[in-house]
Design an enzyme around this catalytic site. Structure first.
Site, short mmCIF file in Angstrom:
data_model
loop_
_atom_site.label_atom_id
_atom_site.label_comp_id
_atom_site.label_asym_id
_atom_site.label_seq_id
_atom_site.Cartn_x
_atom_site.Cartn_y
_atom_site.Cartn_z
N THR A 120 0.85 -1.19 0.00
CA THR A 120 0.00 0.00 0.00
C THR A 120 0.89 1.23 0.00
OG1 THR A 120 -1.70 -1.19 1.24
CG2 THR A 120 -1.84 1.21 1.22
N ARG A 150 -8.08 -9.28 4.73
CA ARG A 150 -8.62 -9.11 6.08
C ARG A 150 -7.85 -10.07 6.98
NH1 ARG A 150 -14.35 -11.26 5.17
NH2 ARG A 150 -13.11 -12.60 3.82
N PHE A 252 -19.49 -3.55 9.17
CA PHE A 252 -18.66 -2.46 9.68
C PHE A 252 -19.49 -1.40 10.41
CE2 PHE A 252 -15.56 -4.54 7.20
CZ PHE A 252 -14.32 -4.16 7.68
N ALA A 255 -20.48 -0.86 16.78
CA ALA A 255 -19.87 0.09 17.71
C ALA A 255 -18.99 -0.64 18.72
CB ALA A 255 -20.95 0.88 18.43
N CYS A 263 -3.20 -1.50 9.22
CA CYS A 263 -3.66 -0.92 7.95
C CYS A 263 -4.50 0.34 8.13
CB CYS A 263 -4.45 -1.95 7.16
SG CYS A 263 -3.44 -3.29 6.52
#
Length: 442
Positions: A120, A150, A252, A255, A263
Site C-alpha cells: 500500500t 482481512r 462495519f 460500535a 492498515c
C-alpha cells in the site's frame, strides 16, 4: 509460472504460500534471516488461520523456498513486491523499504519480466517506480496489483478474493501485463472473480480509498454510540435498522473500541498526508475527525472503567489504584495475534499507568503484546485473568469470550461488573447472572 515474492511479512508470507497453493513455483525473499529460517521450516512467524496448512503443503510439494539472497529471483517471470510501508513521523508512509527493495530487485530482473506492486503506497509512487524500473531494466514492466486482505481471512482473500485490480500502463505493455497477471490468477479468475483493469494511479487509490471508507463507517457508528449513550438509545438496534438499507449495509457498523491494526490507522493518516502534498488536503480533512473519533473510544473505555471502579476520572485514577482488572483480548481483532495500534492493548496499558492491577489474556496475542508492553501481567487463560477481578473488560471479540458462561464467571470474580467493549456478549444473560453490564452505546 516461476514467481518471486519480495518481503515475507504478513502480506508477503501469505501471498507466497498462496501462489504456491495455486500451483506456481515460488521463491520468497526477505532480509531477516530468522524469519526466513522459520518460514522454511514451515513455522509461520505470526498467527493466521489456514496459513500453516498451505505453507506446509507448499514446502512438502517443493513449490516454495525461502531465502535472503535476492539473486535467487533471477529467471522468475513475475516479481511481487510485498514489503511494508510503515507510518513515518509526519503521518506519511515511509517508502524506504519499497525503494530499497526495487533497487535490489532490479539488479536481477531481465527484459520481459514484470514487477508487481502489492504494498500500500501513496498515489504517484507506482509512476515514479515505473520510470526507475524502465531506466534500470529496459523492457521490464512495473504494474500495481493492490491487496485487500482481512486479517484472519488472508488466505481466503488471496486465493478467492472478491475482486482483482490490475493497475497497468497504457498500450501494448499494459496488454502484456494483463495477460501475465491473468495467467498468475487463472484459477481465481476461473471461479468468477471480477477483474478490473485500471491505470497505475487508480490502482493505488483503490486500496487507500477502501480503507478510508471502512474507517469512516466504523467511526460513524461509534459517533452514534456516543449520542446513544447520552439519550438512552441502543446503538446495536440502530445499526440493525439502518443496516437494512441496501445503500448502507450492516457490515462495519459495529460500535465498540474502534479500529486498529497495521492498515486502517496508518493508511488514513498517510492518505491525508499525501492529499496535502498534492495540494488537495481539504478533500480528506474529514479523515482527521474519523481518526479522532476512533481514538476517543479508547479514552471512553478507560473513563468508564474508572467510574465503575469508583476512581477519580479527572486525574490520577484515585481508587483505581490497586483494583484488579481482567482484560480479555489484546489483539486488535479476533483470529489474529496483531497488536499494532490495538485499542485493547492501549486500554490495558493506560489502566496499568493509573495504578490498576491488570491481568490480561488473549488466545493468540499474549506474546506479541508482551513485546510492546512487557510491564503488563499476562496470564494463560481467561479463568486466570478473571480470578478475583474487580472489573472485567472484554476488548476483543474472540469466540472464547463470546461463549463465556456468566454464572461461571461470577463465581470467579470479586465484583460482578463487566464492560463489553465489542458489544459481543449476551447482555440479558450477563445481567441475569448478577452482573452490572455496560456496553458501547447501549
Amino acid at each position: 509460472m516461476r514467481i518471486s515474492v519480495i518481503g515475507c511479512g504478513y502480506l508477503g508470507a501469505v501471498h507466497a504460500a498462496s501462489m504456491a497453493k495455486l500451483g506456481h513455483e515460488v521463491v520468497a525473499v526477505d532480509v531477516d534471516p530468522v524469519k526466513i529460517e522459520r518460514l522454511a521450516a514451515g513455522d509461520a512467524p505470526f498467527f493466521e488461520p489456514g496459513l500453516p496448512e498451505i505453507l506446509a503443503e507448499a514446502i512438502g510439494s517443493g513449490r516454495i523456498r525461502f531465502t535472503t539472497d535476492m539473486a535467487e529471483v533471477a529467471g522468475a517471470r513475475v516479481h511481487f513486491l510485498a514489503v511494508g510501508t510503515p507510518q513515518g513521523p509526519t503521518g506519511a508512509a515511509d517508502l524506504k523499504y519499497v525503494d530499497a527493495a526495487v533497487a535490489a530487485l532490479t539488479e536481477h530482473v531481465s527484459a520481459g519480466e514484470f514487477i508487481v506492486g502489492k504494498s500500500t503506497v501513496p498515489v504517484g509512487t507506482a509512476a515514479r517506480l515505473a520510470g526507475e524500473v524502465a531506466e534500470r531494466v529496459p523492457g521490464a514492466t512495473l504494474v500495481w496489483n493492490p491487496e485487500f486482505l482481512r486479517e484472519g481471512f488472508a488466505v481466503q482473500d488471496t486465493i478467492s478474493p472478491d475482486r482483482l485490480v490490475y493497475g497497468v500502463p497504457a498500450g501494448a505493455e499494459g496488454e502484456a501485463a494483463v495477460a501475465v497477471l491473468d495467467e498468475v490468477y487463472a484459477t481465481t479468475l476461473a471461479e468468477g472473480t471480477p477483474r478490473l483493469v485500471v491505470d497505475l494511479a487508480t490502482a493505488e487509490l483503490v486500496k487507500v480509498s477502501a480503507n478510508a471508507f471502512l474507517a469512516t463507517k466504523i467511526s460513524f457508528i461509534n459517533a452514534m454510540a456516543e449520542i446513544a449513550e447520552v439519550v438512552g438509545a441502543d446503538v446495536t438496534a440502530l445499526a440493525d435498522a439502518i443496516g437494512h438499507d441496501a445503500r448502507i449495509g450492516r457490515k462495519f457498523l459495529n460500535a465498540g473500541l474502534g479500529f486498529g491494526g497495521g492498515c486502517l490507522p496508518k493508511d488514513i493518516r498517510a492518505f491525508q498526508a499525501r492529499a496535502s502534498e498534492l495540494g488537495v488536503g481539504e478533500s480528506l480533512e474529514f479523515l482527521a475527525d474519523v481518526d479522532a473519533i476512533n481514538l476517543r473510544r479508547r479514552a471512553h473505555v478507560v473513563t468508564l472503567a474508572q467510574e465503575l471502579l469508583g476512581g477519580d476520572v479527572a486525574g490520577d485514577g484515585g481508587d483505581v489504584a490497586g483494583k484488579r482488572v481482567a482484560v480479555l483480548g489484546l489483539a486488535f481483532k479476533p483470529n489474529s495475534d496483531d497488536v499494532r495500534d490495538s485499542p485493547a492493548l492501549d486500554i490495558a496499558a493506560r489502566l496499568l499507568e493509573l495504578g490498576a492491577t491488570v491481568a490480561a489474556y488473549d488466545p493468540e496475542a499474549n506474546g506479541t503484546a508482551a513485546r510492546i508492553h512487557p510491564e503488563i501481567a499476562y496470564v494463560d487463560s481467561a479463568a486466570a485473568a478473571l480470578q478475583d477481578a474487580d472489573l472485567v473488560l472484554v476488548l476483543t471479540e474472540w469466540t472464547e469470550f463470546r461463549e463465556l458462561d456468566p454464572a461461571a464467571v461470577a463465581a470467579l470474580v470479586a465484583s460482578p461488573v463487566v464492560v463489553d467493549g465489542r458489544n459481543c456478549l449476551d447482555r440479558e444473560a450477563w445481567t441475569a447472572a448478577g452482573f452490572t453490564y455496560r456496553g458501547m452505546g447501549r
